[in-house]
Every structure is written in C-alpha cells, then in structure tokens.
Design a protein around this motif. Structure first.
Motif, mmCIF file in Angstrom:
data_model
loop_
_atom_site.group_PDB
_atom_site.id
_atom_site.type_symbol
_atom_site.label_atom_id
_atom_site.label_comp_id
_atom_site.label_asym_id
_atom_site.label_seq_id
_atom_site.Cartn_x
_atom_site.Cartn_y
_atom_site.Cartn_z
ATOM 1 N N TRP A 7 8.203 -24.504 46.038
ATOM 2 C CA TRP A 7 7.037 -23.634 46.230
ATOM 3 C C TRP A 7 5.820 -24.185 45.492
ATOM 4 O O TRP A 7 4.684 -24.105 45.963
ATOM 5 N N ARG A 10 2.237 -25.234 47.176
ATOM 6 C CA ARG A 10 0.927 -24.705 46.778
ATOM 7 C C ARG A 10 -0.104 -25.828 46.701
ATOM 8 O O ARG A 10 -1.290 -25.601 46.894
ATOM 9 N N ASP A 30 10.265 -25.094 42.411
ATOM 10 C CA ASP A 30 9.564 -26.381 42.419
ATOM 11 C C ASP A 30 9.056 -26.710 43.826
ATOM 12 O O ASP A 30 7.955 -27.225 43.989
ATOM 13 N N ASP A 67 6.948 -26.529 37.876
ATOM 14 C CA ASP A 67 6.476 -25.189 38.213
ATOM 15 C C ASP A 67 5.405 -24.697 37.245
ATOM 16 O O ASP A 67 4.755 -23.689 37.486
ATOM 17 N N ARG A 126 3.712 -16.408 38.485
ATOM 18 C CA ARG A 126 4.789 -17.349 38.239
ATOM 19 C C ARG A 126 6.089 -16.646 37.852
ATOM 20 O O ARG A 126 7.160 -16.924 38.386
ATOM 21 N N ARG A 153 9.787 -16.427 39.799
ATOM 22 C CA ARG A 153 11.055 -16.680 39.115
ATOM 23 C C ARG A 153 11.991 -15.482 39.239
ATOM 24 O O ARG A 153 13.179 -15.620 39.488
#
Ligand SMILES: [Zn+2]
Ligand SMILES: [Zn+2]
Lengths: 199, 199
Positions: free
Chosen positions: B93, B97, B91, B182, A24, A28
């Motif tokens: 991405w 997922r 977001d 996210d 994650r 970012r």
C-alpha cells in the motif's frame, strides 16, 4: 485502489477518525484485524453494534453505562453523602480503578473555557447544584484536572456551592502540576484522595 | 464495573488488542465513539462486519482485496514483466501511494528469521519462484525493509532467482538504514524506486 476495495478503504478511513489513531496506524489495525478475523474483527464488529445500541449517559451523574441510571448511582453500597466531580467519564473510570472512593460521581462533560465559549450551562453544573440541594450531600470533592481550565472550573463550582450547607474539598497531594487524572497510576489517585483538603 | 456494563468493558478489551492502542487509548476511543454513535460507531461496526466477510488474500500476489485475484493482478494496465517483492501488505500500500510503480507485487508475509523459525516455506517464496518461472517476468524488484532480516531475505531470494532468466534489483537511494517502507514518505519511495540498482 479502485471500487471493489472501497470497503477496506472506508474501514481505514473510519478507524483513522479514532483518537490516537492516524491513517498509518489505522491501516495497520485493519490489516491486523483481517488476519485475526474470527478472533478480533467479527467480535469487535458485534461489540460495537451492541454498545451503539445499549450505551447511555446516566441521567443523574453523566457516567456512561447501559441503564438510564448507572450502577454507581443505583448501588446501595455507595455513600450518597459524597459526590466526586470529574471532567470526563474517563476520569471517573480512572477514579474507580483506584477502588478507594465509595461515594458517587458527577461528570461535568468538560471544563469552563472562555476560548471555546463553554459556560456553566454547557457543562452539567446546574445539575450538580440541584443534586447537592436535594440529595443530602455533605461533601463535594472537586477532582478536576490540575490544568488552568480545570482549576478555573473548580473555583467556579466552589463559589456556587458556598451558600449551600456542603463541604467542598479537592484532590491534593499527588496530582502533579499540569497533570491529567487519566494518566496517573491508581496509587497516586488514592493518595491524592486520602490527603484531600478543604477548597 | 459490574454486569450491565460488561458490553462496554468487552469492547474496550477488544479495542485494546489493536496494534498501537493500549488500554488507555482504547477507553478514550470507546468514549469518543459513544459520543459519535451515528457518525462513527455504527458505521464502523458495519464496515468491520462488511470487511470481515469480503476481505481476502489475492491468490497470486498476497495483497488484501475483495476478490480471489486482486485488482492490481487483474489490471491490464499493470506491467506483467515486473514484480515488486514486499514484506507486508502495508508495504504494498505504501508503494501504491507513491503511484510510481506500474508492475505487480508479491507479498512475502514477513521475512526469514532464524530466531522465529521462519523459513522460505513460511513465506510466499515458493510462489514467487513459480510466478517468475511461468509468467514471463523480466525483473524482480526486492523492496524489502532495510533491516537485517529484510536484507537476509533479499539475499536469499536473489540466490534462488540466480539460475532463472530474470533481472533482480533492489530499492536503493533513499531508504535509510534500519528504515521501514511504511514509515517513509511517498517521495522517498519514488526516489528509491527510480534509482534502483542491480542486486
Ligand atoms: Zn450515575
Ligand atoms: Zn494480486
């Protein structure tokens, strides 16, 4: 995502391998860099390329620098009679931030560990003995982490140095139980160095 | 440290500018990369260089990809009648997922914010209106974060779309109060999408 975004996915996957970053935070970081392409992403690519070519381990102390012998070992301002033994380069850098210690260093590259089968020869302990024997060292300061493995390693080194004509000390006051040097503030490290005691 | 270690210090300084990394974790990351030069540092430098050249914002939806129009917008498998509006590429991405949503996206690039003086024109809201007017869109799914600014932005967009012949929905069940997309697991996002309600 499909083929043409492969570049971005590869980059995220590589970033996620850095300590302290997971998938994650890697995503970012990549999005952040894409927004700061000229100011961050390209300079970072260049800096990585540069360091990948120039970085090397000091042949004497194990510090990371850009020469075969690092600047601390080269410097005539540093006291050759004192060697401060640390586990990692990060610990050496933490000591240097304190700007208190004027001697030289010896980076072990870890600690003894029965569990991980790390013995004296996996660390730079033989090189330390050689330096003490040949370089007119008067004091070895054991600045290892206050962990079980760190202290086991300190005792082992102290034993090895016992027959040699050298004073062995360790950082004392200020290093909390279980504490790791690189997490401490500069003042704490300076205080611990000042109050060092015979080992 | 002095001149010849400048490269390494510059690299640490650049790494420390990444979100989620401070000076300490940047130093750790750099030392780790120096140890994994061939497997990590050089590939990472190359990947950064590559992405710095190829990454671009999709002219239609604002997603990051390697073409002027991203793969999702290009894909004939995606439903053109549904647009999912998200704040950031991260977001988008996160939604992908979940592999649940088969429509297209619209990335706002943030939220309305009186405090930061971010109005509709700073975001990609006019472009969203244009897409809805011209592209035969039947449903706009507002997948904004469950924060005050996120919900303010959702209400503003819903108002703007009111006069147009389009259904406006929002993610519902599963998005916790104050939660950010996210951070959610894929299942939660899928559940929220499935249970979406009219806005
Ligand atoms: Zn050195
Ligand atoms: Zn697109």
């Amino acid at each position: 995502m499909a083929d043409s975004t492969r570049d971005i996915e590869d980059l995220i996957e590589l970033m996620a391998r850095l300590p302290g970053l997971g998938p994650r935070s890697a995503r970012r970081a990549v999005l952040h860099m894409i927004k700061k392409r000229a100011l961050l992403m390209t300079p970072l690519a260049d800096a990585l390329q540069q360091v990948a070519v120039t970085a090397r381990e000091c042949l004497s102390c194990g510090n990371i620098g850009t020469h075969d012998i690092c600047e601390i070992c080269e410097s005539e301002k540093r006291n050759t009679g004192e060697i401060c033994v640390v586990e990692d380069v990060a610990d050496l850098w933490a000591m240097e931030r304190g700007q208190m210690f004027k001697g030289r260093y010896h980076v072990l590259g870890g600690t003894l560990s029965a569990l991980d089968a790390i013995g004296p020869d996996e660390l730079r302990i033989p090189q330390l003995i050689t330096r003490v024997q040949n370089d007119g060292v008067q004091e070895v300061i054991l600045a290892l982490n206050a962990t079980v493995d760190g202290q086991t390693t300190a005792h082992y080194i102290a034993d090895q140095l016992e027959k040699l004509d050298v004073r062995v000390t360790s950082l004392a006051q200020g290093v909390p139980i279980g504490g790791e040097l690189d997490y401490l503030d500069d003042g704490t490290i300076s205080a611990a160095l000042k109050a060092r005691k015979s080992f």
